[in-house]
Design an enzyme around this catalytic site. Structure first.
Site, mmCIF file in Angstrom:
data_model
loop_
_atom_site.group_PDB
_atom_site.id
_atom_site.type_symbol
_atom_site.label_atom_id
_atom_site.label_comp_id
_atom_site.label_asym_id
_atom_site.label_seq_id
_atom_site.Cartn_x
_atom_site.Cartn_y
_atom_site.Cartn_z
ATOM 1 N N LYS A 83 15.285 51.126 41.821
ATOM 2 C CA LYS A 83 15.834 51.943 42.771
ATOM 3 C C LYS A 83 17.423 51.335 42.493
ATOM 4 O O LYS A 83 17.477 50.284 41.988
ATOM 5 C CB LYS A 83 15.684 51.461 44.114
ATOM 6 C CG LYS A 83 16.171 52.317 45.297
ATOM 7 C CD LYS A 83 15.821 51.740 46.736
ATOM 8 C CE LYS A 83 16.559 52.522 47.872
ATOM 9 N NZ LYS A 83 15.783 52.166 49.104
ATOM 10 N N SER A 156 14.258 55.216 52.114
ATOM 11 C CA SER A 156 15.525 55.457 51.240
ATOM 12 C C SER A 156 15.014 55.427 49.763
ATOM 13 O O SER A 156 15.669 55.493 48.925
ATOM 14 C CB SER A 156 16.560 54.872 51.445
ATOM 15 O OG SER A 156 16.294 53.239 51.158
ATOM 16 N N SER A 180 11.789 51.977 54.460
ATOM 17 C CA SER A 180 12.314 52.534 53.190
ATOM 18 C C SER A 180 11.382 52.578 51.666
ATOM 19 O O SER A 180 11.319 53.164 50.923
ATOM 20 C CB SER A 180 13.589 52.325 52.512
ATOM 21 O OG SER A 180 14.543 52.878 53.670
#
Length: 471
Positions: A83, A156, A180
């Site tokens: 990420k 996220s 997330s």
């Protein structure tokens, strides 16, 4: 004579590593296929912020030389995504924000551990701005769900989840500050592990978002997620939280024994409206039925959250946003909602933040009392199936909060408490959208949660379900 592997899209992490060690695939072949799939999917799926084409191919060629020389590491030559909130040498870390970010001169500790295991990092995946929302979109456009392109993969860590679900990489790292990792896992038919606070280093941050955010793996199988967790677990000497070490991969093949499981549908007070989608309710009911059939005792019971519990989360999340805002090259480019939340963070970053941190031990004792009677809590991961990709576009903070809390009220409490939780797939809605449930534990219970998740996987075989390639 070995047989070359031609179709690698559905190879998992362990299968990919085995193919490389056996010589039935080369790292250059696998990385090229991964990069080609990323390139082909990017106009629609839009999972990646940074694609490391040149660097990844060079790392793959080096991995092949090392493999040919007899070297063996758990992930030597395996393509992996991370990420875009962790640092990779030579790449910017924008964390979903607009602007020109400088290239980083050193790896985050979690990336260093990935490299030490031999992984080839093919790219950095999209996140909403500073990880605030459970939908992945921003100045880069929308990241889309491989199961339904008009739906979000969640957030996220939506880019990481989309990349794994679509078969662009066999596994990826995300981060979880309010669900997330677990939320996008639930909406893309993946296993997502939110580990114990401090299990995986967040260095160069001593702690992330004042302790609510942790890094965690996303994969199609429990074994792959467990392997990735073991390989990246551990601490930098500067980490604020350093729990005792545990290993989880070896628990995948062991039965968990008969467990007492609390089935909790209670929605913490932040949810507006306080409703649970009927197809999510059906999913958790079906999971409870499966667990009973496997010999576990499942009883309806709720943690004692208390009406003030959310007041512990807000100062930490908002002050964390303000901290990150200070790292952005041009804050004026940020979403107005981000700037408003950061202003709130400035107000909450003093006494309210200190009070929130001081109250956490009492909350852990009160809520943890449920584990005097139960081993695990079974709860929905989300309250709804995945929303449309544009569900929070063009609206203000109040309306955004209503959308977010209605869809995702269940995951954030375990971030406040710092305890582990695992999302496991729970079938599909009548429209073919993935659903998930979470297995929630107490301190250092990742081995038990992983063993239970693996038992469910052997029974339900969600790993056999994959989306069609539609890009």
């Amino acid at each position: 004579m070995t047989t070359r592997i031609e179709d690698t899209r559905q190879l998992g992490l362990e299968d990919t590593a085995k193919a490389l060690a056996d010589g039935t695939a080369t790292s250059v072949e696998l990385v090229r296929r991964s990069l080609a799939a990323i390139e082909a999917s990017q106009p629609t799926l839009n999972a990646f912020k940074v694609v490391r084409r040149t660097a990844a191919l060079a790392e793959a060629a080096d991995a092949d030389r090392r493999l040919a020389a007899g070297e063996r590491l758990p992930l030597l030559g395996v393509p992996i995504a991370v990420k875009d909130d962790v640092d990779v040498t030579g790449e910017p870390t924008a964390f979903g924000c607009p602007g020109e970010f400088p290239a980083k001169s050193a790896d985050s500790e979690v990336v260093r551990r990935l490299r030490a295991a031999g992984a080839v990092i093919v790219g950095k995946t999209n996140s909403p701005e500073l990880g605030q929302w459970p939908l992945t979109g921003g100045e880069f456009g929308h990241t889309r769900n491989p199961w339904a392109h008009d739906r979000t993969p969640g957030g996220s860590s939506g880019g990481s989840a989309a990349a794994v679900a679509a078969g662009l990489v066999p596994a990826a790292l995300g981060s979880d500050g309010a669900g997330s990792v677990r939320i996008p896992a639930s909406w893309t038919n993946l296993v997502g592990i939110k580990p114990q606070r401090g299990r995986i280093s967040t260095w160069p941050d001593a702690e992330a978002f004042y302790g609510i955010t942790v890094n965690g793996p996303l994969a199609r199988t429990v074994a792959d997620a467990a392997l990735l967790l073991d390989l990246v677990s551990g601490n930098h000497e500067g980490d604020l939280h350093q729990p005792p070490p545990v290993t989880v991969r070896d628990t995948v093949d062991r039965e968990p024994g008969r467990l007492r499981i609390a089935l909790s549908l209670k929605i913490p007070y932040t949810a507006t409206p306080r409703t649970l989608h009927p197809e999510i309710r059906d999913a958790i009911g079906a999971t409870a039925h499966t667990l009973r059939r496997l010999g576990h005792e499942v009883v309806v019971a709720d943690p004692a959250y208390g009406i003030l519990f959310g007041l512990n989360f807000l100062p930490r999340s908002m002050a964390g946003l303000e901290q990150w805002r200070g790292r952005v090259p041009d804050p004026d480019l940020l979403d107005p909602r981000t700037l408003a939340n950061a202003r709130t963070g400035r107000l909450l970053g003093g006494l309210p933040l200190r009070a929130a941190r001081a109250a956490e031990p009492r909350m852990r004792r009160r809520i943890g009392a449920i584990f005097d009677d139960f081993d695990v809590i079974l709860a929905p991961t989300t309250a709804t199936p995945p929303p449309l990709v544009d569900a929070i576009d063009g609206i203000g903070n109040v309306e955004t909060d209503k959308v977010v809390t209605a869809a995702c009220p269940y995951a954030w409490p375990w971030n406040v408490l710092g305890w582990p939780s695992v999302n496991v797939p729970a079938g599909f809605t009548s429209d073919g959208l993935p659903r998930g449930v979470q297995l929630m534990g107490h301190d250092n219970t990742e081995p038990m949660l992983v063993s239970l998740a693996a038992q469910l996987e052997r029974e339900l075989r969600w790993d056999r379900e994959c989306p069609e390639q539609w890009w």
